[in-house]
Design an enzyme around this catalytic site. Structure first.
Site, PDB file in Angstrom:
ATOM      1  N   PHE A  37      -3.748  -0.987   7.134  1.00 45.35           N
ATOM      2  CA  PHE A  37      -4.309  -2.316   6.899  1.00 45.35           C
ATOM      3  C   PHE A  37      -5.431  -2.283   5.854  1.00 45.35           C
ATOM      4  O   PHE A  37      -5.405  -1.472   4.936  1.00 45.35           O
ATOM      5  CB  PHE A  37      -4.769  -2.958   8.213  1.00 45.35           C
ATOM      6  N   PHE A  75       3.214  -8.117 -10.033  1.00 47.19           N
ATOM      7  CA  PHE A  75       4.305  -9.062  -9.772  1.00 47.19           C
ATOM      8  C   PHE A  75       4.625  -9.791 -11.079  1.00 47.19           C
ATOM      9  O   PHE A  75       3.741  -9.991 -11.922  1.00 47.19           O
ATOM     10  CB  PHE A  75       3.915 -10.073  -8.694  1.00 47.19           C
ATOM     11  N   ARG A 116       1.969   7.891   7.415  1.00 42.86           N
ATOM     12  CA  ARG A 116       2.304   7.700   8.829  1.00 42.86           C
ATOM     13  C   ARG A 116       3.804   7.451   8.982  1.00 42.86           C
ATOM     14  O   ARG A 116       4.470   6.980   8.058  1.00 42.86           O
ATOM     15  CB  ARG A 116       1.547   6.503   9.403  1.00 42.86           C
ATOM     16  N   LYS A 131       7.108  -7.022  10.152  1.00 45.55           N
ATOM     17  CA  LYS A 131       6.730  -6.249   8.972  1.00 45.55           C
ATOM     18  C   LYS A 131       7.919  -5.619   8.265  1.00 45.55           C
ATOM     19  O   LYS A 131       7.960  -5.514   7.049  1.00 45.55           O
ATOM     20  CB  LYS A 131       5.737  -5.160   9.391  1.00 45.55           C
ATOM     21  N   ALA A 171      -3.513   0.651  13.142  1.00 41.75           N
ATOM     22  CA  ALA A 171      -4.883   0.619  12.620  1.00 41.75           C
ATOM     23  C   ALA A 171      -5.699  -0.535  13.186  1.00 41.75           C
ATOM     24  O   ALA A 171      -6.923  -0.491  13.146  1.00 41.75           O
ATOM     25  CB  ALA A 171      -4.867   0.544  11.102  1.00 41.75           C
ATOM     26  N   TRP A 203       6.513  -0.152  -8.431  1.00 47.06           N
ATOM     27  CA  TRP A 203       7.604  -0.770  -7.677  1.00 47.06           C
ATOM     28  C   TRP A 203       8.836  -0.911  -8.568  1.00 47.06           C
ATOM     29  O   TRP A 203       9.955  -0.609  -8.140  1.00 47.06           O
ATOM     30  CB  TRP A 203       7.170  -2.147  -7.156  1.00 47.06           C
ATOM     31  N   THR A 234       3.902   1.593  -1.032  1.00 48.97           N
ATOM     32  CA  THR A 234       4.549   1.657  -2.340  1.00 48.97           C
ATOM     33  C   THR A 234       3.625   2.314  -3.360  1.00 48.97           C
ATOM     34  O   THR A 234       4.048   3.166  -4.153  1.00 48.97           O
ATOM     35  CB  THR A 234       4.927   0.237  -2.809  1.00 48.97           C
ATOM     36  N   LYS A 281       0.825  -1.214   0.000  1.00 48.94           N
ATOM     37  CA  LYS A 281       0.000   0.000   0.000  1.00 48.94           C
ATOM     38  C   LYS A 281       0.863   1.270   0.000  1.00 48.94           C
ATOM     39  O   LYS A 281       0.597   2.204  -0.747  1.00 48.94           O
ATOM     40  CB  LYS A 281      -0.936  -0.043   1.211  1.00 48.94           C
TER      41      LYS A 281
END
Length: 558
Positions: free
Chosen positions: A303, A384, A96, A107, A275, A412, A75, A73
């Site tokens: 999230f 991907f 954030r 993470k 979150a 990405w 990214t 997210k």
């Protein structure tokens, strides 16, 4: 396709001096407080217009229910910001700040990835400008003042068994969840059971992120309930005269942090409540400053949309004049397959059957964004190499049935150039009229608000209240807190309170095991499942991979 790690890409970035980035959106040098060449705080009071007037269009980036496969997210936020800038739009992003707990835990970092990152990445992921340390210090000052008051005679009649305020540390440390303190004699305090929570779960973090200025900050800090008296009356931080000193510790932290992306898009990175525990959005002050300075602002909510986006709308947007113009729901084909029952190590081959089974999860989030929150919505598929044309077409077809377009993002691998079509679609979406709405009315009773979230947002059947939760709800309503919004503390891995129920579960009840009031932040916290306010480290924490060499270069940070 680059084989470089995120930190290697970030370390090779050709960053511009931060005052040049600020100049792009009209923030003058004298309003910046520099932390080196590439990061700064913005003192709004030194800007020509000291009262931010939001005029930009806000794009809210949220996601499907997360999985261990990762959705990317942040990214997408960084890449979309770069892409909007690349097509000629005056753009900023608002994110954030990462917590050290997840950075060293499971993470990893939270500054984006590949060629869509905010930089300086190492600084942002580690101590940055010290905001979280200031928040922890303010939190722990209040804790010290509570126990000190009891030690020196307890004029307020605080019951040590009913102290609700915990100390914090910005680290995943399960050993501190439940402790006994005040031991070894009268001089060392009153013995009692206690515990720590992670800094990002502190009510002060939520207050910090929901305050426009120091005056509002002090008023909210004053209203914090630290515990209860022997006759069950609430005791506030204001009664301990703590709000002034706490606000003094937060004076510099309140100024929004300002950095840049790899492609020099202005970025405000400020505040960071969890979150799945708190409301999961960056600070109101930073979002408003971004909307004052740029025509398009891309922000994220933590999230999946059932948590971050719902709380963005129900808590942050409801209490301010911040309203999104459009929303983007991030998904990956890999994650959809996992929701369809495929394990993480079997995601590479084409599997239309698993994708079909997993798609209801994404579709439920889209229904919520459109029908519950009333926002024009777009799906961004984070690309991907293993994705196939047939898999992408299946997603396009299913989303089209809801009137939602799908774009394939390649930010990405290619930065802003990989998101130009995506950016144009977002601009078109943001130009549409929308009447943003909320999942419940503030006048609903507390149980009514919870039921509406469970039934309308999560797709469940109803709720089950433990006796303790029902008693606390009755008490909160009797003392005047029934009008507050609710902040659900729930697993991020499922619409339900059981993280093993992936996809789009139905016919489930959610058990409400605890309810408390964050009177300063202005919401009711509803605890479900086994949500912890102090996480633990996994068996192989990310900290084991992080290192630094004699030149000061950090490795292993992602």
């Amino acid at each position: 396709m680059s084989n470089k790690s995120d930190v290697e890409i970030a370390q090779e970035a050709d960053m511009l001096p931060i005052d040049q980035i600020a100049n792009k959106i009209g923030i003058e040098r004298h309003a910046l407080e520099l932390y080196g060449d590439y990061k700064a705080k913005v003192d709004v009071h030194k800007m020509e217009d000291a009262e931010p007037q939001t005029h930009g269009k806000l794009i809210l980036v949220t996601a499907m229910t997360p999985t261990p496969a990762g959705e990317g997210k942040t990214t997408i936020v960084a890449g979309l910001g770069d892409a909007l800038q690349k097509i000629g739009k005056k753009t900023a992003i608002a994110l954030r700040e990462p917590s050290l707990g997840p950075v060293f835990g499971m993470k990893g970092g939270a500054a984006g990835g590949g060629y869509a990152q905010v930089v300086p990445m190492e600084d942002i992921n580690l101590h940055f400008t010290g905001d979280f340390h200031a928040i922890g210090a303010a939190n722990n000052l209040l804790a010290a003042m509570v126990d000190n008051h009891i030690h020196h005679g307890n004029e307020l009649n605080i019951d040590p068994r009913k102290i609700a305020w915990k100390r914090t540390v910005d680290m995943n440390d399960r050993q501190l969840r439940s402790i006994v303190n005040g031991l070894n004699g009268k001089a060392n305090g009153v013995p009692r059971e206690d515990g720590f929570q992670i800094t990002v779960a502190s009510e002060i973090m939520a207050i910090f992120c929901l305050s426009n200025d120091i005056d509002e900050l002090k008023e909210k800090l004053k209203n914090i309930i630290i515990g209860y008296t022997y006759d069950d009356q609430p005791v506030t931080a204001g009664e301990l005269h703590a709000q002034g000193a706490m606000a003094a510790l937060l004076k510099d932290a309140m100024k929004p942090n300002f950095v840049q992306t790899l492609e020099h898009t202005p970025a405000f990175v400020h505040g960071g409540p969890f979150a799945n525990i708190a409301h999961g959005c960056n600070s109101v002050a930073a979002t408003k400053l971004a909307l004052t300075s740029a025509d398009y602002v891309v922000t994220e909510a933590g999230f999946g949309a059932d948590l971050g986006a719902e709380k963005f709308m129900g808590i942050k947007a409801r209490s301010t004049d911040i309203k999104p113009s459009a929303s983007v729901v991030v998904a990956t084909i890999r994650a959809l397959k996992m929701h369809g029952g495929v394990s993480k190590n079997q995601l590479t081959g084409e599997n239309l059957d698993a994708l079909e089974k997993g798609l209801p999860n994404l579709l439920k989030h889209l229904e919520n964004m459109q029908n519950v929150f009333g926002l024009p919505t777009l799906v961004a598929i984070n690309k991907f190499p293993t994705d196939t044309d047939a898999e992408l077409q299946l997603i396009v077809d299913r989303c089209k049935e809801l009137g939602v377009n799908v774009v394939h993002s390649d930010v990405w691998a290619n930065g802003g150039a990989g998101g130009e079509a995506f950016a144009k679609e977002v601009v078109h979406l943001a130009d549409q009229d929308n009447q943003s709405t909320y999942a419940y009315d503030l006048n609903d009773p507390i149980t009514g608000k919870i039921k509406k979230l469970v039934q309308n947002v999560y797709g469940g059947k109803g709720i089950e209240l433990t006796p303790a939760a029902k008693k606390e709800i009755d008490r909160l309503e009797s003392v005047g807190f029934g009008h507050l919004p609710v902040c659900m503390a729930k697993t991020q891995y499922s619409f339900s309170d059981d993280q093993t129920k992936t996809g789009r579960p139905t016919d489930f009840d959610i058990t409400i095991r605890g309810v408390s009031v964050s009177a300063g932040a202005g919401f009711i916290v509803v605890l479900t499942g086994t949500i912890l306010t102090m996480p633990g480290l996994p068996k192989r924490p990310s900290a084991e991979k992080i290192d630094i060499n004699e030149e000061g270069n950090i490795t292993g940070l992602s």
